[in-house]
Design an enzyme around this catalytic site. Structure first.
Site, PDB file in Angstrom:
ATOM      1  N   ASP A  47     114.043  18.352   9.187  1.00 27.55           N
ATOM      2  CA  ASP A  47     112.921  17.460   9.468  1.00 27.55           C
ATOM      3  C   ASP A  47     113.401  16.016   9.634  1.00 27.55           C
ATOM      4  OD1 ASP A  47     111.533  19.717   9.069  1.00 27.55           O
ATOM      5  OD2 ASP A  47     110.401  19.035   7.314  1.00 27.55           O
ATOM      6  N   ALA A  48     114.403  15.643   8.821  1.00 27.37           N
ATOM      7  CA  ALA A  48     114.871  14.257   8.839  1.00 27.37           C
ATOM      8  C   ALA A  48     115.408  13.888  10.222  1.00 27.37           C
ATOM      9  CB  ALA A  48     115.948  14.049   7.789  1.00 27.37           C
ATOM     10  N   TYR A  50     114.464  15.259  13.074  1.00 29.54           N
ATOM     11  CA  TYR A  50     113.305  15.203  13.968  1.00 29.54           C
ATOM     12  C   TYR A  50     112.616  13.855  13.789  1.00 29.54           C
ATOM     13  CZ  TYR A  50     109.015  16.736  16.266  1.00 29.54           C
ATOM     14  OH  TYR A  50     107.943  16.849  17.107  1.00 29.54           O
ATOM     15  N   ASP A  51     112.416  13.493  12.518  1.00 28.51           N
ATOM     16  CA  ASP A  51     111.773  12.208  12.222  1.00 28.51           C
ATOM     17  C   ASP A  51     112.549  11.059  12.830  1.00 28.51           C
ATOM     18  OD1 ASP A  51     109.776  13.370  10.826  1.00 28.51           O
ATOM     19  OD2 ASP A  51     110.551  12.886   8.831  1.00 28.51           O
ATOM     20  N   SER A  96      97.376  13.124  11.562  1.00 23.90           N
ATOM     21  CA  SER A  96      98.690  13.132  10.928  1.00 23.90           C
ATOM     22  C   SER A  96      98.799  11.872  10.061  1.00 23.90           C
ATOM     23  CB  SER A  96      99.743  13.145  12.019  1.00 23.90           C
ATOM     24  OG  SER A  96     101.000  13.210  11.447  1.00 23.90           O
ATOM     25  N   GLU A 128      99.491  10.606  -4.280  1.00 28.16           N
ATOM     26  CA  GLU A 128      99.596  12.060  -4.497  1.00 28.16           C
ATOM     27  C   GLU A 128     100.834  12.588  -3.797  1.00 28.16           C
ATOM     28  OE1 GLU A 128      95.675  12.660  -3.087  1.00 28.16           O
ATOM     29  OE2 GLU A 128      96.311  13.227  -1.096  1.00 28.16           O
ATOM     30  N   LYS A 130     103.249  14.661  -1.310  1.00 30.02           N
ATOM     31  CA  LYS A 130     103.176  15.162   0.063  1.00 30.02           C
ATOM     32  C   LYS A 130     103.802  16.553   0.047  1.00 30.02           C
ATOM     33  CE  LYS A 130     103.997  13.885   4.847  1.00 30.02           C
ATOM     34  NZ  LYS A 130     104.364  15.210   5.335  1.00 30.02           N
ATOM     35  N   LYS A 334     108.349   8.807   2.614  1.00 31.57           N
ATOM     36  CA  LYS A 334     109.234   9.971   2.684  1.00 31.57           C
ATOM     37  C   LYS A 334     110.387   9.812   1.696  1.00 31.57           C
ATOM     38  CE  LYS A 334     108.448  12.859   5.847  1.00 31.57           C
ATOM     39  NZ  LYS A 334     108.666  13.345   6.967  1.00 31.57           N
ATOM     40  N   CYS A 431     150.335  28.656  -2.717  1.00 37.26           N
ATOM     41  CA  CYS A 431     151.633  29.276  -3.003  1.00 37.26           C
ATOM     42  C   CYS A 431     152.111  30.192  -1.887  1.00 37.26           C
ATOM     43  CB  CYS A 431     151.567  30.048  -4.324  1.00 37.26           C
ATOM     44  SG  CYS A 431     150.531  31.526  -4.232  1.00 37.26           S
TER      45      CYS A 431
HETATM   46  S1  IVH Z   1      96.388  13.565   4.001  1.00 34.44           S
HETATM   47  C1  IVH Z   1      94.048  11.950   7.497  1.00 34.44           C
HETATM   48  N1  IVH Z   1      97.637  14.272   1.837  1.00 34.44           N
HETATM   49  O1  IVH Z   1     101.353  15.815   5.727  1.00 34.44           O
HETATM   50  C2  IVH Z   1      95.074  12.293   6.469  1.00 34.44           C
HETATM   51  N2  IVH Z   1      98.454  15.090   3.912  1.00 34.44           N
HETATM   52  O2  IVH Z   1     102.485  14.180   7.872  1.00 34.44           O
HETATM   53  C3  IVH Z   1      95.446  13.698   6.477  1.00 34.44           C
HETATM   54  N3  IVH Z   1     100.385  16.576   3.708  1.00 34.44           N
HETATM   55  O3  IVH Z   1      99.140  16.840   8.222  1.00 34.44           O
HETATM   56  C4  IVH Z   1      96.566  14.075   5.642  1.00 34.44           C
HETATM   57  N4  IVH Z   1     100.520  16.529   1.515  1.00 34.44           N
HETATM   58  O4  IVH Z   1      99.995  18.585   6.487  1.00 34.44           O
HETATM   59  C5  IVH Z   1      97.592  14.366   3.170  1.00 34.44           C
HETATM   60  N5  IVH Z   1      98.627  14.866  -0.187  1.00 34.44           N
HETATM   61  C6  IVH Z   1      98.587  14.955   1.137  1.00 34.44           C
HETATM   62  C7  IVH Z   1      99.497  15.733   1.881  1.00 34.44           C
HETATM   63  C8  IVH Z   1      99.396  15.764   3.274  1.00 34.44           C
HETATM   64  C9  IVH Z   1     101.039  17.034   2.631  1.00 34.44           C
HETATM   65  C10 IVH Z   1     100.759  16.915   5.083  1.00 34.44           C
HETATM   66  C11 IVH Z   1      99.613  17.341   5.947  1.00 34.44           C
HETATM   67  C12 IVH Z   1      99.578  16.317   7.027  1.00 34.44           C
HETATM   68  C13 IVH Z   1     100.997  15.853   7.084  1.00 34.44           C
HETATM   69  C14 IVH Z   1     101.151  14.512   7.714  1.00 34.44           C
END
Ligand code: IVH
Length: 694
Positions: A47-48, A50-51, A96, A128, A130, A334, A431
């Site tokens: 992922d890194a 891609y990012d 996203s 929270e 991710k 991230k 050896c």
């Molecule tokens: S909020 C409008 N909260 O990360 C905001 N997304 O890179 C919608 N994800 O599509 C997303 N943990 O699949 C939110 N605590 C979290 C999350 C979270 C994982 C994912 C989710 C999102 C993607 C964005």
């Protein structure tokens, strides 16, 4: 930064034409990897990587806004959907998140927000995790789960209701009073324990079928793949989980004013909400929480790749709004990636202290899991073959927490032409003798006892902290002594010609004196440490101490039969045979007698001469559980008074002490041999006086 998986050099900000060319290239490569990720659930690059390509694209677009096109990945969310599942139009788009890769970027985001809010007070931020899974929208109507859909491109996703229904975390019904319509968004993920169990099952099934196992690479891809199964019974077997973190369309329900209150409410409806979500008062507090999550990242039973920060107040969220791709009121911080790609320069084999030959990768240095890495393990011959990594490949490297870095696999689309599978060497690189792999064993060994690497390994182990603790004898000195022929085994340390050391640059009078002192001091180390230091197969630290306590002296250990050794608590046939065979070797016996001559302690540590030696020459066997002693404690008490305490009864045994549930065979044997069988009270008298009461 990781090597560019597309193999082209990054754009240097400059003229319009080169920017356009680079953008086209990036779009092509990003589209390829987006398809692998979103459609095929089989990403080739971390992922890194891609990012970082996406980031470069956004940077170029920021410098050249005239080049932004509607089909740019910066304008789209996620990837295209899979036509195999019915399309679901999201009434409210599933957006996203923008990313921050440093605390500075996070602060810049919060400053932008605070500027937009002008002179209103600084907002609170909900923090929270991710979660690293797959975004899902659940739809409840009148409290009944009616639909589960993937995010797809954000506007249209896929209907995966039947599969969603198999996830036990997700309620099919909400309690009375649930709103008429409730769309809740969250992440489907696979816990690490479920992932490990699944791979363990794969191994078992492959073994039963006599085939090589097909292992799942990581929980995220496995979760995504499991959710898009045609057959929901397969999804059900995968044991997926769910956390919700956001609302979609809601009709009815309470008036909610904050994100925190929303999560609480969702929790009260029986929906799974992660326990680590919290609202904090400032961006400094956010940074503290991120630091804490980063530290404890590997204490969780699920993976997360960042921390999501959201403006907590829903009114302010509405005011801040969104751009084409993501809301302005949230950002994903991230964490340093634990998987990156880099070039595999070569594969080499290292010989360990026991002679084990381990293949490892020499890599173009890369930052992964927060540290620079230039070598990574390939575990063993089979692993290299299964992964088929080849020198010259672009490979994915993983380093999670304190775990040593490993090569996950090659990026096949970037494989140089004409490359050939790597072959395991047939000879020891140290050896030159042949390497041997026993049947049914994954490891390959150099079995030359005189291999310099093994000699060094044995000496390093002997000098290590839990063995003889010879502080000034480091790896470099051992290397020097063995190469110069000053030392060929551990006994040679005790006849080292210290004056000769002065001719080496690394030694001065002071360091020679230190080393001499440390070697001298090691002579007083207890017998258990010496037994551990000898590197007898099967004899680790604990078994070495047990041996010392059970037999009391090196002589007794050497004289013990396999049967006597096997009867030691916690030992069995395998350990007993290993010890017996080791001491039967003439070179081992010779080594022990040279160590004894040098003046090393050959008696058990617990022979405490301050205690009266009431049991001198006596042998007391203990069986069953005593009230006042642990098993080892009873033995230690006997040895400390000069006695011996083997695990089995013989004619020479002074007494058999029995506690609760003693071994029946020991009691019979004692009775047959006329050995007195005594209880714990009589044992206390025996310890005290050396006499049997009565
Ligand atoms: S909020 C409008 N909260 O990360 C905001 N997304 O890179 C919608 N994800 O599509 C997303 N943990 O699949 C939110 N605590 C979290 C999350 C979270 C994982 C994912 C989710 C999102 C993607 C964005």
């Amino acid at each position: 930064m990781a090597a560019n998986p597309d193999g082209i050099s990054p754009h240097v900000p400059g003229d319009h034409e080169s920017a356009e060319a680079r953008l086209l290239e990036l779009k092509r490569v990003i589209a390829y990897h987006a398809e692998r990720y979103y459609e095929l659930d089989d990403p080739e690059i971390p992922d890194a990587d891609y990012d970082s390509m996406l980031r470069e694209l956004i940077e170029i677009e920021q410098a050249h806004p005239e080049l932004i096109t509607p089909d740019s990945p910066s304008q789209k969310v996620g990837g295209p959907r899979n036509d195999a599942f019915a399309p679901v139009v999201h009434e409210m788009a599933m957006m996203s998140l923008h990313n921050a890769f440093s605390i500075d970027e996070l602060r810049a985001w919060s400053e932008r927000i605070e500027r937009r809010l002008e002179d209103r007070p600084v907002p609170s931020y909900a923090t929270e995790l991710k979660f690293d899974g797959l975004a899902i929208s659940l739809r409840y109507e009148d409290g009944r789960l009616v639909q589960g859909a993937t995010r797809g491109d954000g506007r249209v996703g896929e209907d995966v209701t039947r599969n969603i229904m198999t996830i036990s975390d997700i309620p099919h019904r909400l309690p009375p009073g649930a709103p008429a319509v409730l769309e809740v968004r969250g992440e489907v993920y696979m816990s690490l324990s479920s992932f490990e169990a699944l791979n363990a099952r794969q191994i078992e099934e492959a073994r039963a079928a006599g085939k090589p196992p097909k292992l799942f690479i990581n929980p995220r891809n496995t979760a995504a793949g499991s959710l898009r199964q045609k057959d929901p019974s397969i999804t059900a077997e995968r044991n997926l989980s769910f956390f919700c973190y956001q609302l979609g369309v809601v009709e009815g329900g309470p008036e909610l004013t904050s994100h925190t209150a929303t999560l609480e409410w969702l929790g009260s409806l029986g929906l799974p909400v992660n326990e680590h979500s919290r609202s904090v008062a400032s961006i400094d507090d956010v940074a503290d929480r991120i630091a804490a999550f980063e530290k404890s990242r590997h204490d969780f039973d699920y993976e997360f790749d960042g921390v999501v920060v959201k403006v907590d107040d829903l009114g302010l969220q509405a005011e801040l709004g969104a751009d084409a791709k993501a809301p302005r009121w949230a950002i994903a911080y991230k964490l340093p990636p634990e998987e990156v790609s880099t070039r595999l320069l070569d594969i080499e084999v290292s010989i360990g202290p026991s002679g084990q030959a381990t293949p490892f990768a020499r890599l173009a240095t890369v930052r992964v899991g927060g540290v620079d890495v230039s070598t990574a393990t390939l575990h063993n011959q089979d692993q290299v073959a299964v992964k088929d990594v080849r020198p010259g490949d672009l490979v994915i490297v993983r380093r999670a927490g304190d775990v040593i870095p490993e090569v996950v696999g090659p990026v096949l689309s970037a494989r140089p032409k004409g490359s050939k599978p790597w072959k395991f060497p047939t000879r020891c690189p140290e050896c030159g003798e042949p390497l041997v792999r026993a049947e049914g064993v994954a490891a390959t060994f150099c079995i030359n006892f005189h291999c310099p690497r093994q000699i060094r390994g044995r000496i390093e182990h002997f000098a290590s902290r839990h063995a003889m603790d010879i502080e000034w004898l480091g790896e470099k000195n051992v290397d020097l002594f063995v190469t110069e022929g000053l030392v060929a085994d551990v006994a040679d340390l005790y006849s080292l010609d210290f004056d000769r050391l002065l001719k080496f640059d690394r030694f001065g009078q002071k360091s020679v004196d230190n080393l001499r002192g440390a070697i001298e001091a090691s002579k007083a180390k207890p017998l258990g440490n010496l037994l551990f230091g000898l590197r007898i197969p099967e004899i680790g630290q604990v078994n070495a101490q047990t041996l010392a306590a059970a037999f009391g002296s090196m002589d007794a250990v050497m004289a013990a039969s396999v049967e006597e050794l096997a009867s030691v608590d916690g030992f069995g046939e395998v350990i007993a045979r290993s010890v017996h065979d080791w001491f039967a070797r003439p070179d081992a016996r010779d080594l022990i007698s040279r160590l004894a001559e040098a003046g090393l302690t050959m008696e058990a540590a617990s022979t405490d001469s301050s205690l009266p030696q009431t049991l001198e020459g006596k042998t007391v066997v203990v069986s069953g559980t005593l009230d006042g002693f642990t098993r080892d404690g009873a033995k230690e008490a006997i040895v400390a008074r000069g006695g011996k305490s083997p695990g089995s009864v013989s004619k020479k045994t002074t007494a058999l002490v029995v506690g609760a549930e003693p071994g029946a065979s020991k009691v019979t044997k004692a009775e047959d041999a006329g050995v007195p069988v005594i209880d714990e009270a009589a044992f206390l008298v025996l310890l005290e006086t050396g006499e049997l009461p009565g």
